[in-house]
Design an enzyme around this catalytic site. Sequence first.
Site, short mmCIF file in Angstrom:
data_model
loop_
_atom_site.label_atom_id
_atom_site.label_comp_id
_atom_site.label_asym_id
_atom_site.label_seq_id
_atom_site.Cartn_x
_atom_site.Cartn_y
_atom_site.Cartn_z
N GLY A 253 0.88 -1.30 -0.06
CA GLY A 253 -0.02 0.03 0.06
C GLY A 253 0.82 1.25 0.09
O GLY A 253 0.12 2.50 -0.01
N GLU A 290 4.26 -6.63 1.33
CA GLU A 290 3.39 -6.97 0.03
C GLU A 290 3.30 -5.77 -0.60
O GLU A 290 2.23 -5.41 -1.16
CB GLU A 290 2.14 -7.54 0.45
CG GLU A 290 2.10 -8.83 1.18
CD GLU A 290 0.61 -9.07 1.52
OE1 GLU A 290 -0.30 -8.03 1.60
OE2 GLU A 290 0.18 -10.17 2.07
N PRO A 291 4.62 -5.07 -0.94
CA PRO A 291 4.39 -3.91 -1.71
C PRO A 291 3.94 -4.46 -3.41
O PRO A 291 4.29 -5.37 -3.73
CB PRO A 291 5.68 -3.26 -1.85
CG PRO A 291 6.67 -4.44 -1.68
CD PRO A 291 5.83 -5.48 -0.82
N GLY A 292 3.19 -3.46 -3.89
CA GLY A 292 2.94 -3.65 -5.42
C GLY A 292 3.13 -2.31 -6.01
O GLY A 292 4.02 -2.45 -6.87
N ARG A 293 2.37 -1.56 -5.93
CA ARG A 293 2.73 -0.26 -6.74
C ARG A 293 3.85 0.42 -6.57
O ARG A 293 4.56 0.77 -7.50
CB ARG A 293 1.46 0.87 -6.28
CG ARG A 293 1.47 2.45 -6.85
CD ARG A 293 0.41 3.01 -6.15
NE ARG A 293 -0.80 2.73 -5.65
CZ ARG A 293 -1.88 2.81 -6.53
NH1 ARG A 293 -1.92 3.32 -7.62
NH2 ARG A 293 -3.16 2.11 -5.99
N ARG A 329 -7.37 3.71 -14.45
CA ARG A 329 -7.41 4.49 -13.24
C ARG A 329 -7.95 5.92 -13.22
O ARG A 329 -8.43 6.17 -12.42
CB ARG A 329 -5.81 4.53 -12.88
CG ARG A 329 -5.44 3.18 -12.57
CD ARG A 329 -3.82 3.45 -11.91
NE ARG A 329 -4.03 4.00 -10.32
CZ ARG A 329 -3.80 5.06 -10.31
NH1 ARG A 329 -3.17 6.00 -10.83
NH2 ARG A 329 -3.95 5.33 -8.89
N CYS A 359 -16.62 4.84 -26.41
CA CYS A 359 -17.66 5.63 -26.39
C CYS A 359 -18.37 5.73 -24.81
O CYS A 359 -19.22 4.83 -24.41
CB CYS A 359 -18.69 4.94 -27.16
SG CYS A 359 -18.00 4.53 -28.71
N GLU A 360 -17.59 6.53 -23.81
CA GLU A 360 -17.98 6.57 -22.62
C GLU A 360 -17.32 8.13 -22.33
O GLU A 360 -16.19 8.35 -22.56
CB GLU A 360 -17.22 5.55 -21.70
CG GLU A 360 -17.74 4.23 -21.88
CD GLU A 360 -18.94 3.82 -21.33
OE1 GLU A 360 -19.40 4.71 -20.26
OE2 GLU A 360 -19.75 2.87 -21.65
N TYR A 387 -1.20 -1.19 -11.97
CA TYR A 387 -2.85 -1.06 -12.16
C TYR A 387 -3.05 -0.50 -13.31
O TYR A 387 -3.94 0.45 -13.66
CB TYR A 387 -3.32 -0.54 -10.99
CG TYR A 387 -3.05 -0.90 -9.78
CD1 TYR A 387 -3.65 -2.33 -9.32
CD2 TYR A 387 -2.23 -0.34 -8.80
CE1 TYR A 387 -3.27 -2.94 -8.15
CE2 TYR A 387 -1.57 -0.97 -7.46
CZ TYR A 387 -2.56 -2.32 -7.40
OH TYR A 387 -2.06 -2.95 -6.09
C1 LIG Z 1 -3.41 -4.90 -3.37
C2 LIG Z 1 -2.77 -5.63 -2.35
C3 LIG Z 1 -1.38 -5.13 -2.02
C4 LIG Z 1 -0.49 -4.29 -2.78
O1 LIG Z 1 -1.00 -3.11 -2.68
P1 LIG Z 1 -0.15 -1.71 -3.14
O2 LIG Z 1 -1.01 -0.75 -3.18
O3 LIG Z 1 -0.21 -2.08 -4.79
O4 LIG Z 1 1.30 -1.76 -2.49
C5 LIG Z 1 -1.00 -6.17 -0.99
N1 LIG Z 1 -1.42 -6.75 -0.24
C6 LIG Z 1 -2.79 -7.24 -0.55
C7 LIG Z 1 -3.47 -7.97 0.01
C8 LIG Z 1 -3.55 -6.41 -1.57
O5 LIG Z 1 -4.61 -6.94 -1.92
#
Ligand SMILES: *Cc1c(COP(=O)(O)O)cnc(C)c1O
Length: 432
Positions: A253, A290-293, A329, A359-360, A387
């Site tokens: 997050g 658990e980083p994603g973004r 997004r 078309c939106e 994303y």
């Molecule tokens: C989406 C998600 C993440 C990653 O979130 P980011 O904002 O992309 O870092 C980590 N853990 C869980 C359970 C998620 O659903």
Amino acid sequence: MTQKAIPLPQLTGFSERNGCWYAEEVSLVDLAKEFGTPLYVYSKKALTQAYQAYDKACIGPGGKRRARVHYAMKANSNLAVIDCLKKLGAGFDLVSGGELSRALAIGADPKSLVFAGVGKSATEIAQALQVGVKCINVESIAELHQINRVATKLNCRAPISLRVNPDVDAQTHPYISTGLKGNKFGIAYHEVLKTYREAALLPQIDVVGIDCHIGSQITSTAPYLDALDKVLELVAQLKKEGIEIHHLDLGGGLGISYGDDSPPDITEFTNTLLDRVAERGFGHLDVVLEPGRSLVGNAGVLLTQVEYLKPGAEKNFCIVDAAMTELMRPALYEAYHAIVPVQTKAIPKTTYDIVGPVCESGDWLGRDRQMAVEEGDLLAIMSAGAYGFVMASNYNTRPKPAEIMVDGNKAFVIRAREKIQDLFSSETILPE
Ligand SMILES: *Cc1c(COP(=O)(O)O)cnc(C)c1O
């Protein structure tokens, strides 16, 4: 018209030289010429540096590893992206059986996988237990019982964490906030202890950890520390009751800069969290991040070409060949992405809404942007690595764009552009 002077985000993989934008050593103009538009372009260097910023903080004083990064692949699950991160040492956070299959396709160690998600099906749970994932993060009492039933059928043990909803406000967009009482995610704070007691009595369940993930695009450390303290209180209480927690999953997050936001630095942020874990006397626990973004967001751009300029009484529109189908997004969260002309032009700037052909009316990519552009020019939509492609759709029967990964002066096609006939090749018309 509002005229915001929003700065460009700090980027490591993309830069402007002599009025022309590059991905590492490769010109974006050349990439568009060779592979067409719309086109996703990722920088290997940018995602490597972001990973290493986390990893640096994961190694504590004395060289002891105190945390592991499990990349949340829903942010960008291209096999080349996850393979690069695996080779750097990342495990993965999964939210579906499909993502589990991707992890297995690149040969990820099942013990480096944690499985999250509010609505895992019995089939997905069975798949996870059969390959032997490190942990399933449980989001409801009903799911806990489902996991126990599936494990009974398979005659195996199910390692679980409960995902705690700590009821803290992550101060982010309501659609990407997950740790508030009113969110669908996690087990309500006041029910967590009771649910652990129940879990401990279920015959096939092994309680191994505790989990919490409070949202996405979070730009301050305070809500994390609040959530962490609340989770650690639970760990202490559980220990008193003889329920031993081995790992602490702090979720993902952490936000990135899209322009005017200034999230904490990855290494500093991670150090702050891990130091707090140690200060509170829980340094013996393994920590999962658990980083994603924050690993991939600023490692990607979406290249698009200007189709038409359409001046109007209220608004001027710059119609491009990318749309909400490539980057959802803005339509979904009114998210801001910086947009730059790939080549600087010495012509007057005009204020445009950058919109796609779908078309939106919600199909827009940027609003009220001052830009010096002409038909046929290329634009780069920045910070599109997370994303972006993963949310792409085929609405309006639009094929998904190609994805390119740049490594130094080399560019690799990591996903070919979809072909239109593939979009309906699995459809059939009724017999006569
Ligand atoms: C989406 C998600 C993440 C990653 O979130 P980011 O904002 O992309 O870092 C980590 N853990 C869980 C359970 C998620 O659903």
